[in-house]
Design a protein around this motif. Structure first.
Motif, PDB file in Angstrom:
ATOM      1  N   ARG A  46      -6.909  -3.295  -3.475  1.00  0.00           N
ATOM      2  CA  ARG A  46      -6.132  -2.057  -3.526  1.00  0.00           C
ATOM      3  C   ARG A  46      -4.651  -2.377  -3.540  1.00  0.00           C
ATOM      4  NH1 ARG A  46      -8.876   2.971  -1.586  1.00  0.00           N
ATOM      5  NH2 ARG A  46      -6.792   3.763  -1.864  1.00  0.00           N
ATOM      6  N   THR A  47      -3.891  -1.494  -4.158  1.00  0.00           N
ATOM      7  CA  THR A  47      -2.432  -1.615  -4.118  1.00  0.00           C
ATOM      8  C   THR A  47      -1.831  -0.276  -3.720  1.00  0.00           C
ATOM      9  OG1 THR A  47      -2.247  -1.093  -6.486  1.00  0.00           O
ATOM     10  CG2 THR A  47      -2.334  -3.436  -5.872  1.00  0.00           C
ATOM     11  N   PHE A  48      -0.681  -0.325  -3.042  1.00  0.00           N
ATOM     12  CA  PHE A  48       0.028   0.873  -2.598  1.00  0.00           C
ATOM     13  C   PHE A  48       1.489   0.765  -3.003  1.00  0.00           C
ATOM     14  CE2 PHE A  48      -3.527   0.301   0.262  1.00  0.00           C
ATOM     15  CZ  PHE A  48      -4.065   1.568   0.376  1.00  0.00           C
ATOM     16  N   TYR A  49       1.899   1.659  -3.886  1.00  0.00           N
ATOM     17  CA  TYR A  49       3.302   1.742  -4.276  1.00  0.00           C
ATOM     18  C   TYR A  49       3.977   2.858  -3.464  1.00  0.00           C
ATOM     19  CZ  TYR A  49       2.508  -1.276  -8.351  1.00  0.00           C
ATOM     20  OH  TYR A  49       2.211  -2.345  -9.170  1.00  0.00           O
ATOM     21  N   ASP A  50       5.291   2.935  -3.566  1.00  0.00           N
ATOM     22  CA  ASP A  50       6.068   4.006  -2.917  1.00  0.00           C
ATOM     23  C   ASP A  50       5.820   4.068  -1.421  1.00  0.00           C
ATOM     24  OD1 ASP A  50       7.100   4.820  -5.409  1.00  0.00           O
ATOM     25  OD2 ASP A  50       5.287   6.004  -5.796  1.00  0.00           O
ATOM     26  N   VAL A  51       5.657   2.903  -0.821  1.00  0.00           N
ATOM     27  CA  VAL A  51       5.450   2.819   0.622  1.00  0.00           C
ATOM     28  C   VAL A  51       6.795   2.665   1.307  1.00  0.00           C
ATOM     29  CG1 VAL A  51       4.464   1.409   2.469  1.00  0.00           C
ATOM     30  CG2 VAL A  51       3.157   1.815   0.379  1.00  0.00           C
ATOM     31  N   ASN A  52       6.938   3.305   2.459  1.00  0.00           N
ATOM     32  CA  ASN A  52       8.142   3.155   3.263  1.00  0.00           C
ATOM     33  C   ASN A  52       8.077   1.811   3.985  1.00  0.00           C
ATOM     34  OD1 ASN A  52      10.261   3.239   5.051  1.00  0.00           O
ATOM     35  ND2 ASN A  52       9.881   5.334   5.729  1.00  0.00           N
ATOM     36  N   PHE A  53       8.737   0.822   3.432  1.00  0.00           N
ATOM     37  CA  PHE A  53       8.648  -0.533   3.969  1.00  0.00           C
ATOM     38  C   PHE A  53       9.252  -0.642   5.368  1.00  0.00           C
ATOM     39  CE2 PHE A  53       7.719  -1.114  -0.402  1.00  0.00           C
ATOM     40  CZ  PHE A  53       7.048  -2.312  -0.541  1.00  0.00           C
ATOM     41  N   GLN A  78     -10.236  10.623   0.158  1.00  0.00           N
ATOM     42  CA  GLN A  78     -10.027  10.712  -1.287  1.00  0.00           C
ATOM     43  C   GLN A  78     -11.283  11.145  -2.022  1.00  0.00           C
ATOM     44  OE1 GLN A  78      -8.533   6.693  -1.830  1.00  0.00           O
ATOM     45  NE2 GLN A  78      -6.434   7.435  -2.078  1.00  0.00           N
ATOM     46  N   LYS A  79     -12.435  10.820  -1.457  1.00  0.00           N
ATOM     47  CA  LYS A  79     -13.705  11.198  -2.067  1.00  0.00           C
ATOM     48  C   LYS A  79     -14.037  12.669  -1.823  1.00  0.00           C
ATOM     49  CE  LYS A  79     -18.632   9.971  -2.073  1.00  0.00           C
ATOM     50  NZ  LYS A  79     -19.675   9.084  -1.491  1.00  0.00           N
ATOM     51  N   GLU A  80     -13.695  13.165  -0.638  1.00  0.00           N
ATOM     52  CA  GLU A  80     -14.125  14.501  -0.233  1.00  0.00           C
ATOM     53  C   GLU A  80     -13.081  15.594  -0.450  1.00  0.00           C
ATOM     54  OE1 GLU A  80     -17.148  15.193   0.705  1.00  0.00           O
ATOM     55  OE2 GLU A  80     -17.817  13.096   0.641  1.00  0.00           O
ATOM     56  N   ILE A  81     -11.797  15.219  -0.540  1.00  0.00           N
ATOM     57  CA  ILE A  81     -10.723  16.210  -0.597  1.00  0.00           C
ATOM     58  C   ILE A  81      -9.953  16.074  -1.897  1.00  0.00           C
ATOM     59  CG2 ILE A  81      -8.626  17.075   0.537  1.00  0.00           C
ATOM     60  CD1 ILE A  81      -9.715  15.805   3.133  1.00  0.00           C
ATOM     61  N   GLU A  82      -9.774  17.176  -2.595  1.00  0.00           N
ATOM     62  CA  GLU A  82      -9.036  17.166  -3.857  1.00  0.00           C
ATOM     63  C   GLU A  82      -7.543  17.258  -3.570  1.00  0.00           C
ATOM     64  OE1 GLU A  82     -10.461  20.175  -6.437  1.00  0.00           O
ATOM     65  OE2 GLU A  82     -12.522  19.397  -6.498  1.00  0.00           O
ATOM     66  N   ASN A  86      -0.188  10.829   0.390  1.00  0.00           N
ATOM     67  CA  ASN A  86       0.987   9.964   0.457  1.00  0.00           C
ATOM     68  C   ASN A  86       0.561   8.529   0.689  1.00  0.00           C
ATOM     69  OD1 ASN A  86       3.279   8.545   1.947  1.00  0.00           O
ATOM     70  ND2 ASN A  86       4.277  10.451   1.316  1.00  0.00           N
ATOM     71  N   GLU A  87       1.208   7.592  -0.026  1.00  0.00           N
ATOM     72  CA  GLU A  87       0.816   6.185   0.055  1.00  0.00           C
ATOM     73  C   GLU A  87       0.989   5.609   1.459  1.00  0.00           C
ATOM     74  OE1 GLU A  87      -0.824   4.765  -2.133  1.00  0.00           O
ATOM     75  OE2 GLU A  87      -0.007   4.843  -4.154  1.00  0.00           O
ATOM     76  N   ASN A 151      -6.690  15.191  15.644  1.00  0.00           N
ATOM     77  CA  ASN A 151      -5.454  14.430  15.430  1.00  0.00           C
ATOM     78  C   ASN A 151      -5.493  13.686  14.104  1.00  0.00           C
ATOM     79  OD1 ASN A 151      -4.475  15.235  17.930  1.00  0.00           O
ATOM     80  ND2 ASN A 151      -5.249  13.418  18.987  1.00  0.00           N
ATOM     81  N   ILE A 152      -6.633  13.083  13.803  1.00  0.00           N
ATOM     82  CA  ILE A 152      -6.779  12.365  12.531  1.00  0.00           C
ATOM     83  C   ILE A 152      -6.733  13.348  11.367  1.00  0.00           C
ATOM     84  CG2 ILE A 152      -8.414  11.018  11.144  1.00  0.00           C
ATOM     85  CD1 ILE A 152      -9.257   9.638  13.771  1.00  0.00           C
ATOM     86  N   ALA A 153      -7.366  14.509  11.541  1.00  0.00           N
ATOM     87  CA  ALA A 153      -7.315  15.536  10.496  1.00  0.00           C
ATOM     88  C   ALA A 153      -5.881  15.960  10.209  1.00  0.00           C
ATOM     89  CB  ALA A 153      -8.157  16.743  10.902  1.00  0.00           C
ATOM     90  N   MET A 154      -5.061  16.069  11.265  1.00  0.00           N
ATOM     91  CA  MET A 154      -3.662  16.450  11.074  1.00  0.00           C
ATOM     92  C   MET A 154      -2.918  15.421  10.242  1.00  0.00           C
ATOM     93  SD  MET A 154      -2.383  18.187  14.661  1.00  0.00           S
ATOM     94  CE  MET A 154      -0.745  18.461  13.980  1.00  0.00           C
ATOM     95  N   HIS A 155      -3.217  14.141  10.431  1.00  0.00           N
ATOM     96  CA  HIS A 155      -2.598  13.106   9.608  1.00  0.00           C
ATOM     97  C   HIS A 155      -2.942  13.312   8.140  1.00  0.00           C
ATOM     98  CE1 HIS A 155      -0.590   9.996  12.093  1.00  0.00           C
ATOM     99  NE2 HIS A 155      -1.294  10.543  13.069  1.00  0.00           N
ATOM    100  N   LEU A 156      -4.188  13.656   7.869  1.00  0.00           N
ATOM    101  CA  LEU A 156      -4.611  13.897   6.491  1.00  0.00           C
ATOM    102  C   LEU A 156      -3.883  15.111   5.909  1.00  0.00           C
ATOM    103  CD1 LEU A 156      -8.470  13.398   6.878  1.00  0.00           C
ATOM    104  CD2 LEU A 156      -6.801  11.726   6.085  1.00  0.00           C
ATOM    105  N   ILE A 157      -3.850  16.187   6.684  1.00  0.00           N
ATOM    106  CA  ILE A 157      -3.213  17.426   6.210  1.00  0.00           C
ATOM    107  C   ILE A 157      -1.741  17.190   5.885  1.00  0.00           C
ATOM    108  CG2 ILE A 157      -2.538  19.765   6.898  1.00  0.00           C
ATOM    109  CD1 ILE A 157      -5.129  19.675   8.713  1.00  0.00           C
ATOM    110  N   ASN A 158      -1.044  16.502   6.787  1.00  0.00           N
ATOM    111  CA  ASN A 158       0.383  16.251   6.590  1.00  0.00           C
ATOM    112  C   ASN A 158       0.658  15.323   5.423  1.00  0.00           C
ATOM    113  OD1 ASN A 158       1.077  17.858   8.771  1.00  0.00           O
ATOM    114  ND2 ASN A 158       0.995  16.174  10.227  1.00  0.00           N
ATOM    115  N   SER A 159      -0.369  14.581   4.997  1.00  0.00           N
ATOM    116  CA  SER A 159      -0.188  13.609   3.927  1.00  0.00           C
ATOM    117  C   SER A 159      -0.607  14.129   2.567  1.00  0.00           C
ATOM    118  CB  SER A 159      -0.977  12.327   4.251  1.00  0.00           C
ATOM    119  OG  SER A 159      -0.789  11.344   3.277  1.00  0.00           O
TER     120      SER A 159
END
Length: 277
Positions: A46-53, A78-82, A86-87, A151-159
């Protein structure tokens, strides 16, 4: 591809042939001494661009197991949510899980006060949260509560970039019209910077998202709807006006359960500290 700094044995800072910086994940790519030229690109998973280094130094203290779990959670999402995530999610999520495990081992329990709202408004994200805590329990032997799933769901929502930006922009006019209905019915000026307004907006966005997705929610709270309506008659009247707007302008017909939650959000929104009378 040039590997110029390792994060751990399987994750490294890289630069592609066009000079773009990225994070690459692949078995053993961080093991050789850096910098070096990686010619066999099949080693990269996998590769991730546009990451906050600037945020990635925290990963030096995170185990590869936790990082792998974060990747698995992202893949599930990524499989379940359309949505386009954010990278940075895989890294911020790994940091969150690591910190949550540290708290759990110390016996520090923190409840998420928004758990019920999240479970209602974002069921897909919440299901990923539940899957995440099952993965963590299986792989690491840590038993998190349902609150940690929220808490984990909130991370997904915010991203979620695609919904978080484009859909909110599409619904902006509708949300503003509904806010004006509330202001008129309560003779107030709503503070649009207040947290309860953000909650109110999120709930409206969920209703609009559900309309687009064609989901159906069963109504099992008729008695509670009637009780809340009796306790908060002004909110009930306002919800009736909003329901009329939904029907006439959007061909959307919320059920009583959805209107019940809308009443509760309106009551929060129109408390004395959240608006100007």
């Amino acid at each position: 591809m040039k590997v110029y700094k390792k994060i751990n044995n399987n994750v490294a800072f890289c630069r592609d042939a066009n000079g773009h910086e990225l994070i690459a994940i692949g078995r053993g790519i961080g093991f050789p001494a850096t910098p070096y030229e990686l010619n066999d690109l099949s080693k990269i998973d996998r590769t991730f661009y546009d990451v906050n280094f600037n945020q990635l130094e925290v990963l030096n203290d995170i185990s590869e197991e936790i990082f792998d779990i974060s990747i698995r959670i992202l893949e599930l999402a990524q499989k379940e949510i359309e949505a386009n995530f954010n990278e940075n999610l895989v890294f911020t999520l790994a940091d969150h899980i690591n910190f949550a495990i540290e708290r759990e081992k110390k016996g520090i329990k923190i409840k998420n006060p928004l758990q019920f709202d999240i479970e209602y408004m974002y069921p897909k994200e919440m299901n990923i949260g539940y899957s995440a805590i099952r993965i963590i329990q299986k792989e690491l032997g840590i038993n998190f509560s349902r609150s940690e799933a929220a808490n984990i769901a909130m991370h997904l929502i915010n991203s979620e970039e695609s919904y978080g930006e484009s859909k909110r922009n599409d619904n902006c006019d509708v949300i503003e019209e509904i806010t004006k209905i509330v202001e008129k019915d309560f003779d107030i000026k709503v503070d649009r910077k207040n947290f309860n307004y953000s909650r109110f907006v999120s709930h409206l966005e969920y209703l609009l998202k559900r309309k687009n997705a064609g989901d159906q929610i069963s109504t099992e709270n008729k008695a509670l709807f009637n009780k809340v309506g009796n306790d908060f008659p002004q909110s009930l009247e306002c919800v009736k006006h909003i329901r009329q707007y939904f029907a006439e302008k959007l061909n959307l017909f919320p059920n009583d359960e959805e209107l019940l939650y809308l009443m509760l959000h309106i009551d929060r929104l129109c408390s004395r500290e959240d608006c100007n009378h």
